[in-house]
Design an enzyme around this catalytic site. Structure first.
Site, PDB file in Angstrom:
ATOM      1  N   TYR A 177      49.420  42.572  45.924  1.00 30.69           N
ATOM      2  CA  TYR A 177      49.144  41.150  45.726  1.00 30.69           C
ATOM      3  C   TYR A 177      50.275  40.225  46.175  1.00 30.69           C
ATOM      4  O   TYR A 177      50.122  39.010  46.144  1.00 30.69           O
ATOM      5  CB  TYR A 177      48.827  40.887  44.248  1.00 30.69           C
ATOM      6  CG  TYR A 177      47.625  41.663  43.772  1.00 30.69           C
ATOM      7  CD1 TYR A 177      46.351  41.331  44.203  1.00 30.69           C
ATOM      8  CD2 TYR A 177      47.765  42.746  42.913  1.00 30.69           C
ATOM      9  CE1 TYR A 177      45.248  42.051  43.783  1.00 30.69           C
ATOM     10  CE2 TYR A 177      46.668  43.470  42.480  1.00 30.69           C
ATOM     11  CZ  TYR A 177      45.413  43.118  42.920  1.00 30.69           C
ATOM     12  OH  TYR A 177      44.317  43.831  42.507  1.00 30.69           O
ATOM     13  N   ASN A 219      38.319  33.181  42.334  1.00 25.14           N
ATOM     14  CA  ASN A 219      38.799  34.556  42.443  1.00 25.14           C
ATOM     15  C   ASN A 219      38.420  35.212  41.122  1.00 25.14           C
ATOM     16  O   ASN A 219      39.125  35.063  40.126  1.00 25.14           O
ATOM     17  CB  ASN A 219      40.303  34.611  42.674  1.00 25.14           C
ATOM     18  CG  ASN A 219      40.799  36.033  42.867  1.00 25.14           C
ATOM     19  OD1 ASN A 219      40.132  36.994  42.494  1.00 25.14           O
ATOM     20  ND2 ASN A 219      41.981  36.173  43.448  1.00 25.14           N
ATOM     21  N   HIS A 252      33.151  42.802  40.582  1.00 26.28           N
ATOM     22  CA  HIS A 252      32.442  44.065  40.767  1.00 26.28           C
ATOM     23  C   HIS A 252      31.467  44.380  39.642  1.00 26.28           C
ATOM     24  O   HIS A 252      30.727  45.361  39.739  1.00 26.28           O
ATOM     25  CB  HIS A 252      33.458  45.195  40.913  1.00 26.28           C
ATOM     26  CG  HIS A 252      34.613  44.804  41.777  1.00 26.28           C
ATOM     27  ND1 HIS A 252      34.482  44.555  43.128  1.00 26.28           N
ATOM     28  CD2 HIS A 252      35.912  44.557  41.479  1.00 26.28           C
ATOM     29  CE1 HIS A 252      35.651  44.196  43.620  1.00 26.28           C
ATOM     30  NE2 HIS A 252      36.534  44.187  42.643  1.00 26.28           N
ATOM     31  N   HIS A 266      39.635  36.663  47.468  1.00 33.21           N
ATOM     32  CA  HIS A 266      40.405  37.805  46.968  1.00 33.21           C
ATOM     33  C   HIS A 266      41.692  37.888  47.763  1.00 33.21           C
ATOM     34  O   HIS A 266      41.669  37.775  48.996  1.00 33.21           O
ATOM     35  CB  HIS A 266      39.622  39.110  47.104  1.00 33.21           C
ATOM     36  CG  HIS A 266      38.417  39.147  46.232  1.00 33.21           C
ATOM     37  ND1 HIS A 266      38.494  39.434  44.889  1.00 33.21           N
ATOM     38  CD2 HIS A 266      37.123  38.886  46.502  1.00 33.21           C
ATOM     39  CE1 HIS A 266      37.280  39.363  44.371  1.00 33.21           C
ATOM     40  NE2 HIS A 266      36.430  39.019  45.330  1.00 33.21           N
ATOM     41  N   SER A 324      43.682  40.540  48.098  1.00 40.33           N
ATOM     42  CA  SER A 324      43.680  41.785  48.873  1.00 40.33           C
ATOM     43  C   SER A 324      42.336  41.937  49.582  1.00 40.33           C
ATOM     44  O   SER A 324      41.359  41.256  49.264  1.00 40.33           O
ATOM     45  CB  SER A 324      43.929  42.984  47.958  1.00 40.33           C
ATOM     46  OG  SER A 324      42.835  43.171  47.077  1.00 40.33           O
ATOM     47  N   ARG A 346      35.716  48.883  44.346  1.00 38.19           N
ATOM     48  CA  ARG A 346      36.004  47.471  44.626  1.00 38.19           C
ATOM     49  C   ARG A 346      35.244  46.946  45.848  1.00 38.19           C
ATOM     50  O   ARG A 346      35.303  45.758  46.159  1.00 38.19           O
ATOM     51  CB  ARG A 346      37.500  47.265  44.855  1.00 38.19           C
ATOM     52  CG  ARG A 346      38.349  47.544  43.642  1.00 38.19           C
ATOM     53  CD  ARG A 346      39.804  47.175  43.922  1.00 38.19           C
ATOM     54  NE  ARG A 346      40.698  47.764  42.952  1.00 38.19           N
ATOM     55  CZ  ARG A 346      40.987  47.239  41.764  1.00 38.19           C
ATOM     56  NH1 ARG A 346      40.436  46.098  41.399  1.00 38.19           N
ATOM     57  NH2 ARG A 346      41.824  47.852  40.951  1.00 38.19           N
TER      58      ARG A 346
END
Length: 145
Positions: free
Chosen positions: A24, A75, A81, A101, A103, A112
Site C-alpha cells: 500500500y 475504497n 469482495h 483500490h 493495489s 480479492r
C-alpha cells in the site's frame, strides 16, 4: 448542481502508512486526504473525506451522497469482495460512484479478484497507488461536466 465529492474509505484504511507498506505504500490516509482536497479544489470540487471500519456507516454515507453530492469516490477495502449491501446502496442512488483500490486487486490473492461493488459503480481504478484517488476525481470531473 452540487460541487461536493464524498470520498469514502472502508475497513483498515485508517492503518495506511503502517499496514503492509510493500503493498500500500508509505502514505497515510491523512496524506491521501490532503491530496484529494487539493486536487479537488483544482477541479472545482469541495471534497469531504471519510473513513469507517463499519459497513452500515458506509451504506449511510452512500445514501447521504445520493441526496447532496455530485459524486463519490469509494475504497471499500475488504468489503469490496463481500458486501452486497454496498452494491445495493450504490444501485439505490443516481450519484456517480468510482471505486478505487490502491493495489491491483487482480494481481493479488484470488479471493480479492472479484469485487461485489464494481458492477454497481460507474468504474474502477486500481493498482496506481494513492494516485488512484486523484484519478477518480478527474474521472468524476469528466462524468459530471
Amino acid at each position: 448542481m452540487s460541487n461536493i465529492i464524498i470520498v469514502i474509505n472502508g475497513p483498515n484504511l485508517n492503518m495506511l502508512g503502517k499496514r503492509e507498506p510493500g503493498i500500500y505504500g508509505g502514505k497515510t490516509l491523512k496524506d491521501i486526504e490532503n491530496d484529494c482536497v487539493n486536487a479537488g479544489a483544482d477541479l472545482g470540487f469541495s471534497v469531504e473525506f471519510r473513513q469507517s471500519n463499519h459497513e452500515g456507516v458506509l451504506v449511510d454515507w452512500l445514501h447521504e451522497a445520493g441526496e447532496r453530492a455530485a459524486g463519490v469516490v469509494i475504497n471499500p477495502g475488504a468489503y469490496s469482495h463481500t458486501s452486497i449491501a454496498l452494491h445495493d446502496a450504490i444501485r439505490a442512488i443516481s450519484t456517480p460512484v468510482v471505486e478505487v483500490h490502491i493495489s491491483n486487486i487482480h494481481a493479488r490473492e484470488e479471493f480479492r479478484h472479484k469485487s461485489m461493488v464494481s458492477p454497481a459503480a460507474k468504474g474502477m481504478i486500481c493498482g496506481f497507488g494513492p494516485y488512484g484517488y486523484v484519478m477518480a476525481l478527474h474521472a468524476l470531473k469528466n462524468i459530471t461536466a
